[in-house]
Design a protein around this motif. Structure first.
Motif, mmCIF file in Angstrom:
data_model
loop_
_atom_site.group_PDB
_atom_site.id
_atom_site.type_symbol
_atom_site.label_atom_id
_atom_site.label_comp_id
_atom_site.label_asym_id
_atom_site.label_seq_id
_atom_site.Cartn_x
_atom_site.Cartn_y
_atom_site.Cartn_z
ATOM 1 N N MET A 33 6.872 49.772 30.729
ATOM 2 C CA MET A 33 6.537 48.376 30.831
ATOM 3 C C MET A 33 5.566 48.087 29.624
ATOM 4 S SD MET A 33 8.413 47.736 33.113
ATOM 5 C CE MET A 33 7.860 45.940 33.174
ATOM 6 N N VAL A 34 4.747 48.893 29.045
ATOM 7 C CA VAL A 34 3.636 48.325 28.116
ATOM 8 C C VAL A 34 3.971 49.065 26.671
ATOM 9 C CG1 VAL A 34 1.300 48.486 27.380
ATOM 10 C CG2 VAL A 34 2.025 48.226 29.998
ATOM 11 N N GLU A 35 4.048 50.479 26.617
ATOM 12 C CA GLU A 35 4.018 51.098 25.451
ATOM 13 C C GLU A 35 5.657 50.928 24.710
ATOM 14 O OE1 GLU A 35 2.939 55.172 26.042
ATOM 15 O OE2 GLU A 35 0.997 54.536 26.979
ATOM 16 N N ASN A 36 6.541 51.122 25.502
ATOM 17 C CA ASN A 36 7.841 50.934 24.910
ATOM 18 C C ASN A 36 8.145 49.532 24.468
ATOM 19 O OD1 ASN A 36 8.332 53.602 25.490
ATOM 20 N ND2 ASN A 36 9.675 53.289 27.164
ATOM 21 N N PRO A 37 7.929 48.435 25.035
ATOM 22 C CA PRO A 37 8.058 47.032 24.603
ATOM 23 C C PRO A 37 7.341 46.810 23.215
ATOM 24 C CG PRO A 37 7.975 47.084 26.979
ATOM 25 C CD PRO A 37 7.677 48.383 26.605
ATOM 26 N N ARG A 38 5.999 47.320 23.276
ATOM 27 C CA ARG A 38 5.252 47.166 22.155
ATOM 28 C C ARG A 38 5.812 47.665 20.952
ATOM 29 N NH1 ARG A 38 2.304 50.745 19.872
ATOM 30 N NH2 ARG A 38 2.311 52.252 21.699
ATOM 31 N N ARG A 39 6.508 49.024 21.102
ATOM 32 C CA ARG A 39 6.958 49.656 19.988
ATOM 33 C C ARG A 39 8.334 48.999 19.493
ATOM 34 N NH1 ARG A 39 9.031 54.377 22.704
ATOM 35 N NH2 ARG A 39 9.833 54.924 20.828
ATOM 36 N N ASP A 66 10.799 57.434 26.553
ATOM 37 C CA ASP A 66 10.390 56.492 25.498
ATOM 38 C C ASP A 66 11.324 55.881 24.999
ATOM 39 O OD1 ASP A 66 11.896 58.682 24.504
ATOM 40 O OD2 ASP A 66 10.559 58.947 22.707
ATOM 41 N N ARG A 67 12.694 55.673 25.730
ATOM 42 C CA ARG A 67 13.759 54.997 25.227
ATOM 43 C C ARG A 67 14.106 53.872 26.079
ATOM 44 N NH1 ARG A 67 13.943 54.473 20.306
ATOM 45 N NH2 ARG A 67 13.091 56.415 19.164
ATOM 46 N N ILE A 68 13.479 53.587 27.026
ATOM 47 C CA ILE A 68 13.829 52.802 28.113
ATOM 48 C C ILE A 68 13.019 51.300 28.151
ATOM 49 C CG2 ILE A 68 14.632 52.571 30.666
ATOM 50 C CD1 ILE A 68 15.185 55.574 30.473
ATOM 51 N N LEU A 69 13.768 50.155 28.574
ATOM 52 C CA LEU A 69 12.981 48.992 28.863
ATOM 53 C C LEU A 69 13.600 48.199 29.894
ATOM 54 C CD1 LEU A 69 13.218 47.543 24.863
ATOM 55 C CD2 LEU A 69 11.154 48.524 26.098
ATOM 56 N N LEU A 70 12.687 47.785 30.521
ATOM 57 C CA LEU A 70 13.052 47.171 31.941
ATOM 58 C C LEU A 70 12.875 45.698 32.067
ATOM 59 C CD1 LEU A 70 11.201 49.486 34.443
ATOM 60 C CD2 LEU A 70 13.474 49.555 33.358
ATOM 61 N N SER A 71 13.881 44.874 32.486
ATOM 62 C CA SER A 71 13.591 43.570 32.643
ATOM 63 C C SER A 71 14.954 42.975 33.435
ATOM 64 C CB SER A 71 14.150 43.101 31.169
ATOM 65 O OG SER A 71 13.250 41.678 30.942
ATOM 66 N N HIS A 72 15.111 41.628 33.445
ATOM 67 C CA HIS A 72 15.917 41.034 34.415
ATOM 68 C C HIS A 72 17.181 40.035 34.077
ATOM 69 C CE1 HIS A 72 12.007 41.350 36.378
ATOM 70 N NE2 HIS A 72 12.474 41.803 37.520
ATOM 71 N N ASP A 73 16.648 39.602 32.938
ATOM 72 C CA ASP A 73 17.894 38.549 32.053
ATOM 73 C C ASP A 73 17.915 37.385 33.072
ATOM 74 O OD1 ASP A 73 19.756 37.582 30.444
ATOM 75 O OD2 ASP A 73 21.341 38.827 31.006
ATOM 76 N N ALA A 74 16.814 37.073 33.799
ATOM 77 C CA ALA A 74 16.524 36.002 34.769
ATOM 78 C C ALA A 74 16.342 34.683 33.939
ATOM 79 C CB ALA A 74 15.574 36.254 35.708
ATOM 80 N N ALA A 75 16.254 33.618 34.625
ATOM 81 C CA ALA A 75 15.713 32.098 34.210
ATOM 82 C C ALA A 75 15.299 31.307 35.272
ATOM 83 C CB ALA A 75 17.201 31.701 33.371
ATOM 84 N N PHE A 76 14.551 30.558 34.712
ATOM 85 C CA PHE A 76 14.224 29.463 35.924
ATOM 86 C C PHE A 76 15.233 28.429 36.032
ATOM 87 C CE2 PHE A 76 10.177 31.434 34.485
ATOM 88 C CZ PHE A 76 9.691 31.789 35.892
ATOM 89 N N PHE A 77 16.043 28.199 35.180
ATOM 90 C CA PHE A 77 17.021 27.311 35.035
ATOM 91 C C PHE A 77 18.209 27.922 34.251
ATOM 92 C CE2 PHE A 77 19.917 24.037 34.437
ATOM 93 C CZ PHE A 77 20.463 23.468 35.620
ATOM 94 N N SER A 78 19.450 27.843 34.595
ATOM 95 C CA SER A 78 20.559 28.272 33.877
ATOM 96 C C SER A 78 21.667 27.301 34.331
ATOM 97 C CB SER A 78 20.971 29.489 33.677
ATOM 98 O OG SER A 78 22.456 29.529 32.993
ATOM 99 N N GLY A 108 0.422 44.108 26.383
ATOM 100 C CA GLY A 108 0.097 44.446 27.899
ATOM 101 C C GLY A 108 1.562 44.491 28.306
ATOM 102 N N MET A 109 1.656 44.377 29.703
ATOM 103 C CA MET A 109 2.878 44.540 30.591
ATOM 104 C C MET A 109 4.050 43.456 30.144
ATOM 105 S SD MET A 109 3.147 44.939 34.660
ATOM 106 C CE MET A 109 4.926 45.133 35.401
ATOM 107 N N THR A 110 5.116 43.814 29.585
ATOM 108 C CA THR A 110 5.994 43.165 28.954
ATOM 109 C C THR A 110 7.449 43.270 29.548
ATOM 110 O OG1 THR A 110 4.722 43.063 26.943
ATOM 111 C CG2 THR A 110 7.093 42.506 26.854
ATOM 112 N N THR A 162 4.240 57.277 33.371
ATOM 113 C CA THR A 162 5.651 56.816 33.133
ATOM 114 C C THR A 162 5.966 55.232 33.046
ATOM 115 O OG1 THR A 162 6.121 58.948 33.653
ATOM 116 C CG2 THR A 162 7.918 57.286 33.471
ATOM 117 N N VAL A 163 5.447 54.574 34.283
ATOM 118 C CA VAL A 163 5.493 53.264 34.310
ATOM 119 C C VAL A 163 5.014 52.448 33.034
ATOM 120 C CG1 VAL A 163 4.986 51.154 35.743
ATOM 121 C CG2 VAL A 163 5.719 53.451 36.708
ATOM 122 N N ARG A 164 3.640 52.851 32.542
ATOM 123 C CA ARG A 164 3.072 52.254 31.685
ATOM 124 C C ARG A 164 3.680 52.372 30.520
ATOM 125 N NH1 ARG A 164 -1.516 50.265 29.656
ATOM 126 N NH2 ARG A 164 -1.852 50.592 27.515
#
Length: 328
Positions: free
Chosen positions: A317-323, A263-275, A23-25, A312-314
């Protein structure tokens, strides 16, 4: 089943999941970042394990309500990895968590690795290779939790001898297990190109590599070169105000999408609940949007407002992380 008729499971803290079910990753996050030696000798005044676990459980629950199904925890040795602690979170939340192996250093390894290994004072197998492969195939630190990603790093100093050692061990582990490699890169010095060159020379197919922190760059030619070489580009620091501006990342993301690189881009934050490196009080003041909910709440609406459609959002957020995670 995937299109080739073969199941491609991804290990998580709570069991294997078929790639089609991820799913959304969010593919570049952290649950807790620490330092075991400092945590013992110089405890951080903001760290309370039980409170941090409750904060993470609440955060992942909210994240799932926003539609996120899977989060990759890239906390590896060098960043205070503790899978038993994260397991306490994973068993209580609807979001699936993926563990990682690797070693986080952008310059030198601990002295142990200078004296133990092939041809060294304590001759024997490379302990990094053994660590990575055991984490993937057997389980991390004596647990049944297996790693689904390999994390390596280089920074402004480039590929130092110890960083080369980590990249080499990661390449051996990838070639034996098929688990993908993700990097911390230094975009201002175009460090992803050097990373690609080394990994390619070590036999790693570049379409199994994520060049992390690519979204820090505003050099479109650099980003296109990384993508044309076959790797995924990590636009993975949204909300991280001290390293760059979300507006710049969105602008470069939109440009790449318009050029056909969805098809070459992944989205994320590099966040944490504590660092302990950038603790919660510091983040609240200096990077208040640096949270795993930021893309869902704030970035995706901006993309939609700029004409990016649901398909494109899918893909992002879904297909590229799965691949990226399965190779399929």
């Amino acid at each position: 089943m995937t299109g080739d008729g073969v199941r491609h499971p991804v290990p998580t803290f709570t069991g294997d999941v078929d790639g089609t079910e991820l799913g959304m990753t969010l593919i570049h996050e952290h649950v807790f970042v620490g330092d075991p030696e400092l945590d013992l000798s110089l405890p951080h005044p903001e760290w309370d394990e039980d409170a941090a676990i409750e904060r993470a459980v609440a955060g992942f629950t909210r994240l799932h309500e926003l539609g996120v199904d899977t989060v990759v925890d890239l906390t590896v040795p060098g960043l205070g990895r503790n899978v038993e602690r994260v397991r306490r979170v994973a068993e209580r939340v609807p979001v699936r968590l993926v563990a990682s192996t690797g070693y986080y250093t952008s310059d030198v390894l601990p002295h142990f690795f200078h004296l133990n290994g092939p041809g060294l004072l304590v001759d024997g197998p490379d302990p990094l290779v053994a660590l990575f492969i055991d984490d993937i195939s057997r389980g991390i630190a004596g647990t049944s939790i297996r790693a689904g990603m390999i994390k390596v790093a280089s920074d402004a100093g480039g590929i130092t001898p110890d960083v080369e050692h980590v990249f080499t061990a990661a390449s051996i582990a990838h070639l034996e297990t098929g688990v993908p490699i993700t990097t911390h890169s230094h975009a201002p010095s175009r460090g992803g190109i050097e990373q690609q060159r080394m990994l390619s020379q070590l036999g790693v197919p570049l379409d199994r590599v994520v060049i992390g922190h690519s979204g820090d760059s505003t050099d479109i030619d650099y980003l296109r070169e990384l993508a044309d070489n076959g790797s995924f580009l990590g636009f993975d620091r949204f909300g991280m105000a001290h390293t760059g501006d979300d507006g710049d990342s969105i602008r470069m993301l939109l440009e790449l999408l318009n050029l056909g690189y969805s098809d070459r881009i992944l989205l994320s934050h590099d966040a944490a609940f504590f660092s302990r490196i950038t603790p919660p009080s510091w983040r609240a003041e200096h990077a208040p949007n640096w949270k795993m909910e930021h893309i869902s709440r704030n970035i995706l609406p901006v993309l939609h407002g700029n004409g990016i459609d649901d398909d494109t959002v899918r893909r992002l957020m879904v297909e590229n992380p799965r691949r990226a995670l399965t190779g399929r």
